[in-house]
Motif scaffolding. Structure first.
Motif, PDB file in Angstrom:
ATOM      1  N   VAL A 228     133.204  72.998  39.987  1.00 32.61           N
ATOM      2  CA  VAL A 228     133.278  72.718  41.461  1.00 32.61           C
ATOM      3  C   VAL A 228     132.898  70.938  40.895  1.00 32.61           C
ATOM      4  N   ILE A 229     131.401  70.903  40.217  1.00 26.07           N
ATOM      5  CA  ILE A 229     131.020  69.371  40.434  1.00 26.07           C
ATOM      6  C   ILE A 229     131.607  68.293  39.109  1.00 26.07           C
ATOM      7  N   GLY A 230     131.980  69.643  38.506  1.00 21.94           N
ATOM      8  CA  GLY A 230     133.687  69.253  37.304  1.00 21.94           C
ATOM      9  C   GLY A 230     134.519  68.188  37.675  1.00 21.94           C
TER      10      GLY A 230
ATOM     11  N   LEU B  77     129.960  68.698  47.017  1.00 19.27           N
ATOM     12  CA  LEU B  77     128.683  68.079  46.234  1.00 19.27           C
ATOM     13  C   LEU B  77     127.602  69.403  46.923  1.00 19.27           C
ATOM     14  N   ILE B  78     127.777  69.219  48.476  1.00 14.30           N
ATOM     15  CA  ILE B  78     126.854  70.256  48.828  1.00 14.30           C
ATOM     16  C   ILE B  78     126.903  71.629  48.855  1.00 14.30           C
ATOM     17  N   GLY B  79     128.257  71.847  48.789  1.00 13.46           N
ATOM     18  CA  GLY B  79     128.210  72.614  48.717  1.00 13.46           C
ATOM     19  C   GLY B  79     128.510  73.855  47.305  1.00 13.46           C
ATOM     20  N   ALA B  80     128.724  72.850  46.238  1.00 18.85           N
ATOM     21  CA  ALA B  80     128.617  73.399  45.033  1.00 18.85           C
ATOM     22  C   ALA B  80     126.631  73.765  44.959  1.00 18.85           C
ATOM     23  N   MET B  81     126.878  73.432  45.461  1.00 20.76           N
ATOM     24  CA  MET B  81     124.920  74.053  45.345  1.00 20.76           C
ATOM     25  C   MET B  81     124.037  75.002  45.635  1.00 20.76           C
ATOM     26  N   SER B  82     125.726  75.930  46.321  1.00 19.47           N
ATOM     27  CA  SER B  82     125.003  76.802  46.472  1.00 19.47           C
ATOM     28  C   SER B  82     125.568  77.943  46.038  1.00 19.47           C
TER      29      SER B  82
ATOM     30  N   LEU C 185     120.485  59.121  43.489  1.00 17.37           N
ATOM     31  CA  LEU C 185     120.872  60.058  44.358  1.00 17.37           C
ATOM     32  C   LEU C 185     122.118  61.733  44.351  1.00 17.37           C
ATOM     33  N   VAL C 186     122.971  60.900  43.655  1.00  9.97           N
ATOM     34  CA  VAL C 186     123.476  62.210  43.871  1.00  9.97           C
ATOM     35  C   VAL C 186     122.834  63.313  42.851  1.00  9.97           C
TER      36      VAL C 186
ATOM     37  N   TYR D  11     118.044  72.573  38.803  1.00  9.41           N
ATOM     38  CA  TYR D  11     118.861  72.116  37.886  1.00  9.41           C
ATOM     39  C   TYR D  11     119.318  70.584  38.382  1.00  9.41           C
ATOM     40  N   ALA D  12     119.414  70.370  36.580  1.00 13.27           N
ATOM     41  CA  ALA D  12     119.821  68.657  36.385  1.00 13.27           C
ATOM     42  C   ALA D  12     120.989  68.208  36.288  1.00 13.27           C
ATOM     43  N   MET D  13     121.868  67.686  36.591  1.00 12.67           N
ATOM     44  CA  MET D  13     122.760  67.415  37.337  1.00 12.67           C
ATOM     45  C   MET D  13     123.303  66.158  35.567  1.00 12.67           C
ATOM     46  N   PRO D  14     124.411  66.176  34.741  1.00 11.02           N
ATOM     47  CA  PRO D  14     124.491  65.299  34.042  1.00 11.02           C
ATOM     48  C   PRO D  14     124.020  64.154  34.305  1.00 11.02           C
ATOM     49  N   ALA D  15     123.759  63.409  33.740  1.00  9.26           N
ATOM     50  CA  ALA D  15     124.201  61.607  34.304  1.00  9.26           C
ATOM     51  C   ALA D  15     125.556  61.194  34.253  1.00  9.26           C
TER      52      ALA D  15
END
Length: 844
Positions: free
Chosen positions: A531-533, A517-522, A425-426, A442-446
């Motif tokens: 940020v996601i790291g 997470l939502i903020g990082a995608m902007s 879901l993330v 964008y493919a986020m690493p598992a």
């Protein structure tokens, strides 16, 4: 268990009464009355007032059992009141609504208590007890009532202490749903020129929407109200009234019931109910939220005022109105409308106000009369909105996995969800948001997704606060000229100047991983990855583990202001002029024609919004002053030796800079919706048909729509029915040594929408999640009530039985609400059938 009641016995008794009704009932039982009014700052007969005006005496309100504004509105053309709770009512006059709790907002509808403004919404809704009369003036009345009366004003005139006579009254009611009400009044002269009056009301009723999780049912009543009044009249020229009011409201939680999720047990997942808006609900709060307060309201309102009048000469009268008012209310509610702890919120509103009005009236009985004055108003209001949400549940909702939300709450702590569903879901949420913002995949690493999923919190807390401070001075004047004995002209003007300050503060407890997470995608790729790291690092939800200097302290709804809660203020000034002109022609003493034109104005508004990023400045959003031009013609009559009272008004008006409220990231903001217009017809009739039958009724048609280049062009104003009517028939007869009165009443309103966007998906772009179903409306419906009373001859007591909503008509009184912003609107059930008995004693 509520008792069921059928109205057959009332119908049978009505048929039996008619043949026996030849004898005239006592005049005290008549429903036809002439009430003197002071809407134009002087004592007049309503037929002399060149505007649409409804006035009811306190006795009439008792006869129709109008204990609150919502019941009063049923019998008042052009007036609609939505009683979501005493803390959050919606008062509507000719389509314009007073209901926003934001501290920076300006009301459109003015509500007064003895000429003192009580228009702050969280303190407006009051019990109507021991009342002399209520006046409802429709159309722009800013020259008479001040800044808030853009489309009318409601003035509640309370009974004053009276040195001339001792009197007392007692009343009690009891009914199903555990209902009881007790009220009383004592007027005690202490000398020829000094008296004290004490009055009060207490009432309680169990909720009518069943709590399927156990505990108090929703939408209950719990009110205590009291008043202490003094009157001092040392001479015929001087009169002083000092009045203290207090009211406490503690109802159970409001039934914000989901239209998406059927009620279920959050511990087991067992389904407990259905999606019927009027059936039981399963709502929850979370441990520790707002010091473990339960769902419900705790509101206290009190005021003190001094009304002084002095007759300087037979033609000149001086008046002073000094008042202080304070309110303190907190309501805890479940905005998502179902049993999961997805989101719980509260509103803590507080405020105080002071006002001082000085007025001079001139009237020597000749062709010229006038009044003028100055009014100072100060208010300091705040609104605190804390909320707490489960990031795991929010992620599930945001990714469209609604069926999963029907699982027991414990499921979201299991490895199946945390290590299985949640990482996927993330990834899905991140991919969708990034594509929406940048148009690329964008493919986020598992491994990163798994780290973020583990850091999602079961309880994250945020809070926003808004503050509004106003200092205002009004200068006003009004002149009436009798051109002939039958024809008079009137004109009034009011100038208002404001100094205002809007402030905002927001706080977050630690860091919202979901918000981050939502903020990082902007953000562009390098910043995004950093940020996601950080969000995937163990302990990312805590600013203690990872300081805000290394990873911003993200929030989901309310990004924190500087230093995680600094109060940021912005001041501004505003001024404006309003006016009215009217002409009245008396064809004879019982028939009057009139025409008027009025300009109304709602001052400029500055709304404060959450910062765009953590610790950034608030976003202040201005909305220009709203204006309305109104044109009205009407006729009023008192015919058949006073047995028939009737009036009709036809009007049209145009708005510029119409201020409406939109949702933006769970925050209501005021915005300029452009132009709007309306036209309508309102009428009232009171008729003593025979000695044994009185009829009263009202009808209103109001076609209010957005127009021009408005984003809502063609939409119907919220909470505004095109058609609204009421009718009552009082049948009296002499029976059992007294007077028996049967009063059936019927009220009707056509379809209403609960938001200016009319629940059109394309107009809800500011919502976090789309709501694609247009169901936030109430179709046309009518309510039938009945009351049977008995008053013995030459006795001080009377008794009644009553049934409200006789046919148990199902309806809703609100829809959408905060859940609509999440794509899961909620619905509040209207009142079902109630019945009960009443007794009253009164003496002079």
């Amino acid at each position: 268990m509520p008792i069921r009641f059928h109205a057959v016995s009332l119908a049978v008794l009505a048929a039996a009464m008619l043949p026996a009704a030849a004898e005239m009932a006592d005049s005290q039982n008549s429903f036809i009355e002439t009430v003197t009014v002071t809407a134009q700052k002087r004592v007049q007969n309503p037929i002399e007032v060149p505007m649409a005006l409804t006035a009811y005496s306190g006795d009439f309100l008792k006869k129709i059992d109008a204990q609150e504004f919502d019941k009063l509105s049923l019998y008042t053309p052009g007036f609609v009141v939505q009683n979501q709770s005493p803390n959050n009512p919606g008062l509507v006059l000719r389509g314009l609504t007073l209901d926003s709790g934001d501290s920076s907002q300006e009301p459109r509808v003015s509500v007064f208590e003895d000429d003192v403004s009580i228009s702050t919404t969280r303190a407006t809704y009051i019990e109507l007890f021991d009342i002399e009369r209520v006046e409802v003036a429709r159309g722009p009345q800013t020259t008479l009532f001040g800044r808030a009366a853009l489309m009318g004003g409601v003035n509640v005139i309370q009974n004053k202490a009276d040195p001339s006579a001792k009197s007392f009254a007692l009343g009690a009611e009891a009914g199903d749903y555990g209902y009881w009400m007790a009220e009383g009044m004592a007027n005690i002269p202490l000398s020829d020129d000094f008296a004290v009056r004490v009055s009060g009301r207490a009432k309680t009723r169990q909720g009518y929407v069943k709590n399927l999780l156990g505990g108090a049912d929703y939408n209950s009543v719990g009110t205590i109200a009291g008043r202490l009044a003094f009157n001092y009249k040392p001479t015929d020229a001087l009169n002083v009234d000092v009045i203290f009011n207090y009211e406490s409201d503690k109802p159970s939680g409001t039934s914000f019931k989901s239209g998406t999720f059927a009620p279920f047990d959050p511990n087991t997942g067992a389904v407990l109910g259905n999606l019927d808006h009027n059936s039981g609900a399963a709502l929850t709060t979370v441990p520790g939220f707002e010091n473990n307060k339960q769902l419900g309201l705790d509101r206290k309102v009190w005021d003190a005022k001094a009304l002084v009048s002095y007759t300087l000469t037979p033609a000149v009268k001086l008046s002073s109105v000094t008042a202080y008012r304070r309110f303190d209310s907190e309501e805890v509610f479940d905005p998502d409308g179902f049993s999961q702890p997805l989101l719980v919120s509260a509103e803590d509103a507080r405020g105080d106000q002071f006002s001082q009005e000085l007025r001079v009236n001139y009237d020597d009985g000749g062709r010229f009369s006038a009044f003028g004055g100055v009014d100072y108003f100060y208010s300091n209001v705040s609104q605190r909105v804390p909320l707490q949400f489960d990031e795991r549940l929010a992620l599930t909702l945001l990714t469209g996995q609604n069926p999963m939300l029907a699982q027991p709450t414990a499921f979201f702590s299991t490895p199946t969800f945390v290590g299985g569903y949640a990482p996927a879901l993330v990834q899905g949420l991140a991919q969708g948001l990034y594509f929406k913002n940048f148009g690329t995949l964008y493919a986020m690493p598992a491994a990163t997704a798994a780290g973020i999923a583990k850091n999602l919190k079961a309880n994250h807390w945020e809070q926003s606060e808004n503050f509004g401070k106003t200092k205002s001075v009004d200068l006003y004047a009004d002149v009436t000229v009798k051109v002939t004995e039958a024809f008079e002209l009137e004109g009034g003007v009011r100038y208002t100047t404001d100094d205002k300050v809007t402030s905002y503060a927001a706080t977050t407890a630690d860091r919202s991983v979901l918000g981050g997470l939502i903020g990082a995608m902007s953000l562009p790729a390098p910043m995004r990855d950093a940020v996601i790291g950080g969000l995937a690092t163990p302990g990312a939800g805590s600013t203690s583990a990872i300081p805000a200097s290394l990873l911003p302290a993200f929030a989901l709804f309310y990004q924190p202001t500087a230093n995680n809660g600094d109060k940021i203020a912005k001041g501004f000034s505003d001024d404006g002029l309003t006016w009215r002109f009217s002409a009245r022609y008396a064809l004879d003493k019982d028939l009057s024609l009139y025409a008027n034109y009025a300009r109304g104005r709602r001052p400029k508004v500055l709304t404060a919004l959450t910062p765009s990023q953590p610790f950034g400045p608030p976003n202040f959003s201005p909305a220009d002053a709203e204006t309305v031009d109104s044109y009205e013609v009407g006729a009023k009559t008192e015919a058949l030796d006073g047995k028939l009272h009737a009036d009709i008004a036809v009007y049209t008006y145009q708005y510029a800079n119409f201020q409406t409220v939109m949702m933006l990231n769970n925050t209501p903001i005021t915005t300029n919706a452009g132009h709007a217009n309306a036209w309508g017809i309102e009428s009232q009739l009171e008729w003593a048909i025979t000695d044994w039958a009185d009829f009263f009724g009202t009808y209103a048609y109001n076609r209010a729509r957005f127009a021009g280049t408005s984003m809502y062009k063609g939409n119907q104003f919220r909470l505004n029915p095109d058609h609204k009517l009421s009718a009552g028939l009082a049948l009296h007869t002499e029976m059992f040594g007294g007077t028996v009165t049967l009063l059936p009443t019927y009220t009707f309103q056509s379809k209403i929408y609960f938001d200016d966007d009319n629940d059109i998906a394309a107009l809800q772009t500011g919502h976090l999640l789309p709501d694609t179903k247009q169901d936030e409306l109430q179709k046309s419906y009518g309510l039938f009530n009945a009351r049977l009373s008995y008053a013995p001859e030459n006795a001080i007591w009377s008794a009644s039985v009553f049934v409200n909503n006789v046919f148990n008509r199902k309806y809703i009184k609100d829809a959408g609400n905060a859940g609509d912003n999440l794509g899961i609107p909620t619905f509040i059930a209207g009142e079902p059938r109630f019945f009960g008995v009443a007794v009253a004693l009164k003496t002079h």
